[in-house]
Design a protein around this motif. Structure first.
Motif, PDB file in Angstrom:
ATOM      1  N   GLU A 211       0.800  -1.224   0.000  1.00 46.21           N
ATOM      2  CA  GLU A 211       0.000   0.000   0.000  1.00 46.21           C
ATOM      3  C   GLU A 211       0.836   1.279   0.000  1.00 46.21           C
ATOM      4  O   GLU A 211       0.285   2.384   0.022  1.00 46.21           O
ATOM      5  CB  GLU A 211      -0.941  -0.003   1.214  1.00 46.21           C
ATOM      6  CG  GLU A 211      -2.042  -1.059   1.108  1.00 46.21           C
ATOM      7  CD  GLU A 211      -2.867  -1.195   2.379  1.00 46.21           C
ATOM      8  OE1 GLU A 211      -2.512  -0.539   3.396  1.00 46.21           O
ATOM      9  OE2 GLU A 211      -3.844  -1.960   2.376  1.00 46.21           O
ATOM     10  N   LEU A 212       2.156   1.148  -0.034  1.00 46.27           N
ATOM     11  CA  LEU A 212       3.006   2.337  -0.086  1.00 46.27           C
ATOM     12  C   LEU A 212       2.718   3.127  -1.358  1.00 46.27           C
ATOM     13  O   LEU A 212       2.569   2.559  -2.438  1.00 46.27           O
ATOM     14  CB  LEU A 212       4.479   1.926  -0.057  1.00 46.27           C
ATOM     15  CG  LEU A 212       4.997   1.377   1.273  1.00 46.27           C
ATOM     16  CD1 LEU A 212       6.369   0.740   1.083  1.00 46.27           C
ATOM     17  CD2 LEU A 212       5.075   2.490   2.313  1.00 46.27           C
ATOM     18  N   HIS A 213       2.641   4.437  -1.250  1.00 44.35           N
ATOM     19  CA  HIS A 213       2.314   5.273  -2.394  1.00 44.35           C
ATOM     20  C   HIS A 213       3.519   5.405  -3.324  1.00 44.35           C
ATOM     21  O   HIS A 213       4.662   5.529  -2.878  1.00 44.35           O
ATOM     22  CB  HIS A 213       1.866   6.661  -1.926  1.00 44.35           C
ATOM     23  CG  HIS A 213       0.571   6.656  -1.183  1.00 44.35           C
ATOM     24  ND1 HIS A 213      -0.627   6.350  -1.784  1.00 44.35           N
ATOM     25  CD2 HIS A 213       0.284   6.904   0.128  1.00 44.35           C
ATOM     26  CE1 HIS A 213      -1.605   6.419  -0.886  1.00 44.35           C
ATOM     27  NE2 HIS A 213      -1.068   6.749   0.285  1.00 44.35           N
ATOM     28  N   GLU A 214       3.236   5.428  -4.617  1.00 45.06           N
ATOM     29  CA  GLU A 214       4.288   5.573  -5.612  1.00 45.06           C
ATOM     30  C   GLU A 214       5.070   6.865  -5.404  1.00 45.06           C
ATOM     31  O   GLU A 214       6.292   6.911  -5.588  1.00 45.06           O
ATOM     32  CB  GLU A 214       3.679   5.541  -7.013  1.00 45.06           C
ATOM     33  CG  GLU A 214       4.691   5.618  -8.137  1.00 45.06           C
ATOM     34  CD  GLU A 214       5.643   4.439  -8.177  1.00 45.06           C
ATOM     35  OE1 GLU A 214       6.806   4.639  -8.594  1.00 45.06           O
ATOM     36  OE2 GLU A 214       5.231   3.324  -7.780  1.00 45.06           O
ATOM     37  N   GLU A 215       4.389   7.912  -4.984  1.00 45.62           N
ATOM     38  CA  GLU A 215       5.055   9.190  -4.736  1.00 45.62           C
ATOM     39  C   GLU A 215       6.101   9.054  -3.637  1.00 45.62           C
ATOM     40  O   GLU A 215       7.195   9.624  -3.728  1.00 45.62           O
ATOM     41  CB  GLU A 215       4.032  10.257  -4.361  1.00 45.62           C
ATOM     42  CG  GLU A 215       4.632  11.642  -4.156  1.00 45.62           C
ATOM     43  CD  GLU A 215       3.585  12.689  -3.808  1.00 45.62           C
ATOM     44  OE1 GLU A 215       3.968  13.834  -3.514  1.00 45.62           O
ATOM     45  OE2 GLU A 215       2.375  12.357  -3.827  1.00 45.62           O
ATOM     46  N   THR A 216       5.783   8.280  -2.605  1.00 46.90           N
ATOM     47  CA  THR A 216       6.733   8.045  -1.520  1.00 46.90           C
ATOM     48  C   THR A 216       7.958   7.296  -2.028  1.00 46.90           C
ATOM     49  O   THR A 216       9.101   7.643  -1.689  1.00 46.90           O
ATOM     50  CB  THR A 216       6.068   7.236  -0.393  1.00 46.90           C
ATOM     51  OG1 THR A 216       4.953   7.960   0.118  1.00 46.90           O
ATOM     52  CG2 THR A 216       7.050   6.954   0.737  1.00 46.90           C
ATOM     53  N   LEU A 217       7.736   6.285  -2.852  1.00 46.34           N
ATOM     54  CA  LEU A 217       8.848   5.503  -3.395  1.00 46.34           C
ATOM     55  C   LEU A 217       9.781   6.375  -4.224  1.00 46.34           C
ATOM     56  O   LEU A 217      11.007   6.249  -4.143  1.00 46.34           O
ATOM     57  CB  LEU A 217       8.313   4.349  -4.246  1.00 46.34           C
ATOM     58  CG  LEU A 217       7.326   3.379  -3.580  1.00 46.34           C
ATOM     59  CD1 LEU A 217       7.005   2.228  -4.524  1.00 46.34           C
ATOM     60  CD2 LEU A 217       7.860   2.852  -2.265  1.00 46.34           C
ATOM     61  N   GLN A 218       9.195   7.270  -4.999  1.00 46.59           N
ATOM     62  CA  GLN A 218      10.007   8.160  -5.822  1.00 46.59           C
ATOM     63  C   GLN A 218      10.741   9.197  -4.977  1.00 46.59           C
ATOM     64  O   GLN A 218      11.895   9.532  -5.254  1.00 46.59           O
ATOM     65  CB  GLN A 218       9.116   8.846  -6.855  1.00 46.59           C
ATOM     66  CG  GLN A 218       8.552   7.894  -7.902  1.00 46.59           C
ATOM     67  CD  GLN A 218       7.675   8.587  -8.923  1.00 46.59           C
ATOM     68  OE1 GLN A 218       7.592   9.811  -8.972  1.00 46.59           O
ATOM     69  NE2 GLN A 218       6.989   7.799  -9.752  1.00 46.59           N
ATOM     70  N   ASP A 219      10.085   9.676  -3.941  1.00 47.21           N
ATOM     71  CA  ASP A 219      10.701  10.705  -3.095  1.00 47.21           C
ATOM     72  C   ASP A 219      11.971  10.206  -2.418  1.00 47.21           C
ATOM     73  O   ASP A 219      12.936  10.966  -2.256  1.00 47.21           O
ATOM     74  CB  ASP A 219       9.704  11.184  -2.033  1.00 47.21           C
ATOM     75  CG  ASP A 219       8.627  12.101  -2.606  1.00 47.21           C
ATOM     76  OD1 ASP A 219       8.799  12.569  -3.754  1.00 47.21           O
ATOM     77  OD2 ASP A 219       7.619  12.347  -1.909  1.00 47.21           O
ATOM     78  N   VAL A 220      11.963   8.950  -1.991  1.00 54.46           N
ATOM     79  CA  VAL A 220      13.136   8.410  -1.295  1.00 54.46           C
ATOM     80  C   VAL A 220      14.126   7.751  -2.253  1.00 54.46           C
ATOM     81  O   VAL A 220      15.210   7.340  -1.851  1.00 54.46           O
ATOM     82  CB  VAL A 220      12.738   7.406  -0.192  1.00 54.46           C
ATOM     83  CG1 VAL A 220      11.875   8.083   0.860  1.00 54.46           C
ATOM     84  CG2 VAL A 220      12.057   6.183  -0.777  1.00 54.46           C
ATOM     85  N   GLY A 221      13.743   7.632  -3.524  1.00 52.06           N
ATOM     86  CA  GLY A 221      14.650   7.070  -4.516  1.00 52.06           C
ATOM     87  C   GLY A 221      14.964   5.606  -4.307  1.00 52.06           C
ATOM     88  O   GLY A 221      16.109   5.178  -4.491  1.00 52.06           O
ATOM     89  N   GLU A 222      13.946   4.821  -3.954  1.00 53.19           N
ATOM     90  CA  GLU A 222      14.213   3.395  -3.746  1.00 53.19           C
ATOM     91  C   GLU A 222      14.399   2.685  -5.084  1.00 53.19           C
ATOM     92  O   GLU A 222      13.903   3.125  -6.118  1.00 53.19           O
ATOM     93  CB  GLU A 222      13.082   2.744  -2.942  1.00 53.19           C
ATOM     94  CG  GLU A 222      11.715   2.731  -3.617  1.00 53.19           C
ATOM     95  CD  GLU A 222      11.560   1.644  -4.666  1.00 53.19           C
ATOM     96  OE1 GLU A 222      12.201   0.583  -4.535  1.00 53.19           O
ATOM     97  OE2 GLU A 222      10.796   1.865  -5.624  1.00 53.19           O
ATOM     98  N   CYS A 223      15.096   1.550  -5.056  1.00 51.80           N
ATOM     99  CA  CYS A 223      15.325   0.757  -6.271  1.00 51.80           C
ATOM    100  C   CYS A 223      15.289  -0.711  -5.885  1.00 51.80           C
ATOM    101  O   CYS A 223      16.325  -1.385  -5.907  1.00 51.80           O
ATOM    102  CB  CYS A 223      16.656   1.121  -6.910  1.00 51.80           C
ATOM    103  SG  CYS A 223      16.988   0.269  -8.466  1.00 51.80           S
ATOM    104  N   GLY A 224      14.110  -1.179  -5.496  1.00 53.94           N
ATOM    105  CA  GLY A 224      14.062  -2.581  -5.094  1.00 53.94           C
ATOM    106  C   GLY A 224      12.749  -3.068  -4.533  1.00 53.94           C
ATOM    107  O   GLY A 224      12.572  -4.270  -4.318  1.00 53.94           O
ATOM    108  N   LEU A 225      11.790  -2.172  -4.288  1.00 51.11           N
ATOM    109  CA  LEU A 225      10.533  -2.612  -3.686  1.00 51.11           C
ATOM    110  C   LEU A 225       9.746  -3.521  -4.627  1.00 51.11           C
ATOM    111  O   LEU A 225       9.037  -4.425  -4.171  1.00 51.11           O
ATOM    112  CB  LEU A 225       9.680  -1.413  -3.273  1.00 51.11           C
ATOM    113  CG  LEU A 225       9.789  -0.979  -1.795  1.00 51.11           C
ATOM    114  CD1 LEU A 225       9.197  -2.033  -0.878  1.00 51.11           C
ATOM    115  CD2 LEU A 225      11.224  -0.700  -1.398  1.00 51.11           C
ATOM    116  N   ARG A 226       9.872  -3.313  -5.927  1.00 53.21           N
ATOM    117  CA  ARG A 226       9.131  -4.159  -6.859  1.00 53.21           C
ATOM    118  C   ARG A 226       9.652  -5.601  -6.866  1.00 53.21           C
ATOM    119  O   ARG A 226       8.854  -6.537  -6.759  1.00 53.21           O
ATOM    120  CB  ARG A 226       9.130  -3.522  -8.247  1.00 53.21           C
ATOM    121  CG  ARG A 226       8.160  -2.336  -8.336  1.00 53.21           C
ATOM    122  CD  ARG A 226       8.246  -1.602  -9.677  1.00 53.21           C
ATOM    123  NE  ARG A 226       7.115  -0.685  -9.840  1.00 53.21           N
ATOM    124  CZ  ARG A 226       7.030   0.530  -9.319  1.00 53.21           C
ATOM    125  NH1 ARG A 226       8.035   0.991  -8.571  1.00 53.21           N
ATOM    126  NH2 ARG A 226       5.965   1.287  -9.515  1.00 53.21           N
TER     127      ARG A 226
END
Length: 261
Positions: A211-226
């Motif tokens: 349920e994490l928002h895509e905007e949050t993922l982009q803001d922190v620059g993650e590269c692995g949640l998918r």
């Protein structure tokens, strides 16, 4: 046959001696943990390894399954033109994925002998001291975390239909914005984000991750949640134990080494 084990491993190029050189001193926890991960993989008696890369097509909602007969690592983009290792595929799983692609619109079969570095780096570190397992490389895409989880459920069907013990590896770096000198910039929420991801994995709070928002993922620059979401989908029908081998961020990028079994 069965699920052997699952792992979350980083793909930081500096982990490789030929690229990182003296910078590897800042990654000692991760390097030590990678040795432990290799030992646990060997102990799992896995016959084949599915490896999930976060480096898919930015324009696609399709998962790419690479069924080439042999694969080769390539680090030329990092100035390393000499280190090239080869890996082979598993024919039984290739056939299973080919059948699945005929039934699922969001799965695309490709044949490419070159592995991207997010796949190459974990493999080369895992198999430094032991014979490589056959692999099935899979690239994730821009679909939602929920859709990646559902794809993982489909992978689970393949795992249980084969007579092999299958290990699943999620190649994943967490936030890229953990320190003021991070190459991707700094986000003061990034440290808390990584901590919470690890805590949610520990508590098996899969739905919260999805349920994490895509905007949050982009803001922190993650590269692995998918890739992690796909791994969690593979475990959807069972409980698992989560063991963190290490976590550190010496260069502003979160490197987690963990096992889900």
């Amino acid at each position: 046959m069965s699920y052997a084990t699952g792992m979350i491993l980083p793909h930081q190029p500096l982990l490789l001696e030929s690229i990182g050189k003296t910078h590897r001193k800042g990654l000692e926890k991760t390097l030590t943990a990678m040795v432990l991960a290799a030992q646990h993989l060997h102990a799992s008696l896995a016959d084949v390894l599915m490896i999930l890369s976060p480096h898919g097509s930015l324009m696609s909602h399709h998962f790419f399954v690479n069924i080439n007969s042999r694969y080769q690592t390539d680090y030329a983009s990092f100035g390393n033109y000499s280190d090239k290792k080869t890996y082979k595929t598993d024919i039984e799983l290739v056939n299973a994925f080919t059948r699945m692609a005929g039934e699922q619109e969001n799965i695309t079969i490709i044949s490419d002998n070159t592995l991207d570095y997010a796949i190459s780096i974990p493999l080369d570190l895992l198999f430094q001291l032991q014979k490589p397992l056959p692999i099935i490389p899979i690239n994730t895409c821009m679909a939602s975390l929920q859709q990646h989880y559902e794809f993982g459920i489909k992978l689970q069907e393949i795992v249980h239909s084969t007579n092999k013990r299958v290990a699943i590896l999620a190649s994943a770096d967490l936030s890229h914005k953990l320190t003021p000198d991070a190459p991707a910039g700094y986000n003061q929420e990034a440290v808390a984000f990584d901590e919470e991801i690890i805590n949610m994995l520990q508590r098996q709070e899969t739905q919260k991750i999805l349920e994490l928002h895509e905007e949050t993922l982009q803001d922190v620059g993650e590269c692995g949640l998918r890739p992690i979401a796909v791994l969690l989908g593979c475990l959807a029908a069972s409980s698992y134990s989560f063991e963190r081998f290490s976590y550190e961020y010496p260069f502003g990028i979160g490197h987690l080494v963990a096992e889900l079994r």
